[in-house]
Design a protein around this motif. Sequence first.
Motif, PDB file in Angstrom:
ATOM      1  N   THR A  90       0.823  -1.211   0.000  1.00  0.00           N
ATOM      2  CA  THR A  90       0.000   0.000   0.000  1.00  0.00           C
ATOM      3  C   THR A  90       0.854   1.256   0.000  1.00  0.00           C
ATOM      4  O   THR A  90       0.536   2.234  -0.681  1.00  0.00           O
ATOM      5  N   TRP A 137      -0.440   6.790  -7.365  1.00  0.00           N
ATOM      6  CA  TRP A 137      -1.194   6.825  -8.606  1.00  0.00           C
ATOM      7  C   TRP A 137      -0.925   8.159  -9.300  1.00  0.00           C
ATOM      8  O   TRP A 137      -1.406   9.198  -8.895  1.00  0.00           O
ATOM      9  N   TYR A 169      -2.964  10.296  -6.579  1.00  0.00           N
ATOM     10  CA  TYR A 169      -3.542   9.682  -5.380  1.00  0.00           C
ATOM     11  C   TYR A 169      -2.487   8.759  -4.775  1.00  0.00           C
ATOM     12  O   TYR A 169      -1.555   8.328  -5.458  1.00  0.00           O
ATOM     13  N   THR A 170      -2.685   8.456  -3.523  1.00  0.00           N
ATOM     14  CA  THR A 170      -1.784   7.516  -2.869  1.00  0.00           C
ATOM     15  C   THR A 170      -2.579   6.542  -2.021  1.00  0.00           C
ATOM     16  O   THR A 170      -3.616   6.888  -1.441  1.00  0.00           O
ATOM     17  N   GLY A 221      -4.778   3.089  -0.990  1.00  0.00           N
ATOM     18  CA  GLY A 221      -5.973   2.408  -1.456  1.00  0.00           C
ATOM     19  C   GLY A 221      -6.566   1.577  -0.341  1.00  0.00           C
ATOM     20  O   GLY A 221      -5.924   1.297   0.683  1.00  0.00           O
ATOM     21  N   TRP A 232      -9.229  -2.917  -5.222  1.00  0.00           N
ATOM     22  CA  TRP A 232      -8.834  -1.791  -4.374  1.00  0.00           C
ATOM     23  C   TRP A 232      -9.636  -0.558  -4.751  1.00  0.00           C
ATOM     24  O   TRP A 232      -9.916  -0.304  -5.926  1.00  0.00           O
ATOM     25  N   VAL A 253      -9.674   3.542  -4.481  1.00  0.00           N
ATOM     26  CA  VAL A 253      -8.936   4.774  -4.223  1.00  0.00           C
ATOM     27  C   VAL A 253      -9.957   5.906  -4.202  1.00  0.00           C
ATOM     28  O   VAL A 253     -10.700   6.092  -5.170  1.00  0.00           O
ATOM     29  N   ARG A 254     -10.015   6.622  -3.099  1.00  0.00           N
ATOM     30  CA  ARG A 254     -11.028   7.662  -2.921  1.00  0.00           C
ATOM     31  C   ARG A 254     -10.478   9.028  -3.309  1.00  0.00           C
ATOM     32  O   ARG A 254      -9.268   9.236  -3.388  1.00  0.00           O
ATOM     33  N   ASP A 303      -8.033  10.558  -1.064  1.00  0.00           N
ATOM     34  CA  ASP A 303      -6.661  10.052  -1.147  1.00  0.00           C
ATOM     35  C   ASP A 303      -5.797  10.890  -2.086  1.00  0.00           C
ATOM     36  O   ASP A 303      -4.658  10.507  -2.391  1.00  0.00           O
TER      37      ASP A 303
END
Length: 665
Positions: free
Chosen positions: A238, A243, A437-438, A440, A449, A451-452, A455
């Motif tokens: 993680t 991203w 993003y980072t 997840g 996974w 990713v919000r 994030d």
Amino acid sequence: MADAGSPLMLDAPTRRGVLAAAATGLLPLLLQLPPTIGMTIAAAAVVVTALSWRKPLPAPLRLLLTLALLAIVLNLTGFSVGRDSGCALLAAMLAAKPSETFNLRDARSLLGFALFAPFATFLLDQGPVALALGLLAAIAVLLALLRLADLESGDIAYRPRIRDRLVAIGRLMAIGLPLALAAFWLFPRLGTPLWGVPERALSRPGLSDTMRPGEWVDLMSDDSPALRVQFFGDTPPTQQMYWRGPVLWNFDGREWTQPGWFRALPAAPMEPGDVRWDYRIELEATDQRQLVALDLPLAAPEGARLSLDHGLHVRRPLTSLSRWRIQSAPPRRYEPELRRTLRSAALALPDGFNPRTVALARQWRREAGNDDVAIVTRAMDWIRSDFAYTLGTPLLGRHSVDEFLFDEQAGFCEHFSSSFVVLMRAAGIPARVVTGYTGGYYNRFGDYWIVRRLDAHAWAEVWLEGRGWVRADPTAAVAPERIYDTIEDRAGVGGGLFGDAGGLSPMLDMTDWLRRGWNDFVLGFDASRQRQLFRPLGLGDMDGARLAALFSLVAALALLWMAWLSRKGEREPDPVLRAWRALGQRYVRLGLEPMPHETARDWAARVGRAQPHLAAELNALSEDFSDWRYAAPTPGHDAVRDLVRRLRAHRPTGPRPARNPGERR
């Protein structure tokens, strides 16, 4: 009854039903509009309905209220033209319409336009909730239209059970369902649209090609999914899930931007490491042309291109959910030779900004000599020991980096990445800001996974001799004990909606898994999957001609089905005649149903001979029915209502009589 030529006025219960149905149609659209616009239109609808509850508003006042509401909506949308602004204007007009809805014609007009609202909703969202609310709205509108039909026919005093109404509506939907399914599954789809859906006038929350420190707070409070990722094979840790999105090079002292012309340049050379990540991304609509990918993508998927800084870009805005199969690998060396033009862009700083930062960087350079790694390490150690993470950083002034590094020493990723890159550039080290993003959250039900949007993250890349671009995340250098204020702390959920929801976590996992299934089954049904639809039956891929032929055949069968059901379900418009025929059907179980050649009186006499206890009531009903049908003058509305009520209330009882062998049936 109303005079000929004059509009038929609504009674109070019917008008309330019409307004409720219109509100049901408006609801899904309001939920998809920006909250400020949606709440403004909803409040306006309540005010207009309350002011016109008993009688129509005067025409000048109606015009004034409508113009004021439209002006407010246009102002909130910035007088821009787009899907959301058009939908907002439709909602505003629906909110103003109740002020004059008091007769049959206006009620039908309101209900007709109310059906446009759920369809307009699909321009903004195609999720299962929008569909469910749209179906609910359609049912409510159809119920109201049936009520209006009863009003027009004079049958308004009698309200069938809601179950009977729903059965009638279900029959109407069943008539058109086969044709709708045939159109969805079989009507040939184009690989690319002939025309584009208008873009939004108001931007969605999400990544962009600009970054101004402090402006990401709204984005980082959005707990909705930005993308879903399924890995094929190994999964990265993680903490290594970065991203990659827009890469920002230009800094004007306040704002970071992405040079548009870099997108046309070929991707910089990259030597991948030994690890490979193979995965599929399901990206929610962003209305942008930028994809995100695990750092670093090895090649662009079909339909996208890889830019100089390994950003992925598409030709058309991503206005709907999209899927991308990508392979990535952590780089061993990434652009080890930096061209002079790019080096200049990665060192550029505006004149007259942040003098304290520039002075510190030059001091470090004198002390470190040519050791760039020592300068990077010194900066990270300083952040680790003296800085804190918080969302409460005030708006910074002209020398924003100076204020952050020497005065505040607390902020979030935008502040850390921006200040770090400025410090590196001032020390002579090429650097740039990377947004994306980072991390997840793993969904155990679907093995994927999430990713919000909260994030969202910004980090830095520095160029080091022999290695090329190297990731440096100053935000991650902050020690855990120095993290004071996060979005999760403010929301009180301790890790986000998905991350730490206690007993709700399995339910939320299941909900998102169902949403992903909807995305795959419905929204992801494109031209490619349509061609492969009949592979399991051994028919291979279907080209456009074969699909068109199959659709024509199925559509013809569906139209025959519609014609048969429509004819079978024809409804007698006259309520008295309808009630009389229903009365005759109740005598079928006794074997005493009326014959086609019998008059009403003859049939009543025959029933009286067979079932004497029914004779008096049925004779009276047949007399009144005959008088209504043939006598003059036409009875008044109250008399008709009373006759219909009596016909509906009559229930035959008694045994089935013995059948006379000589009687003709």
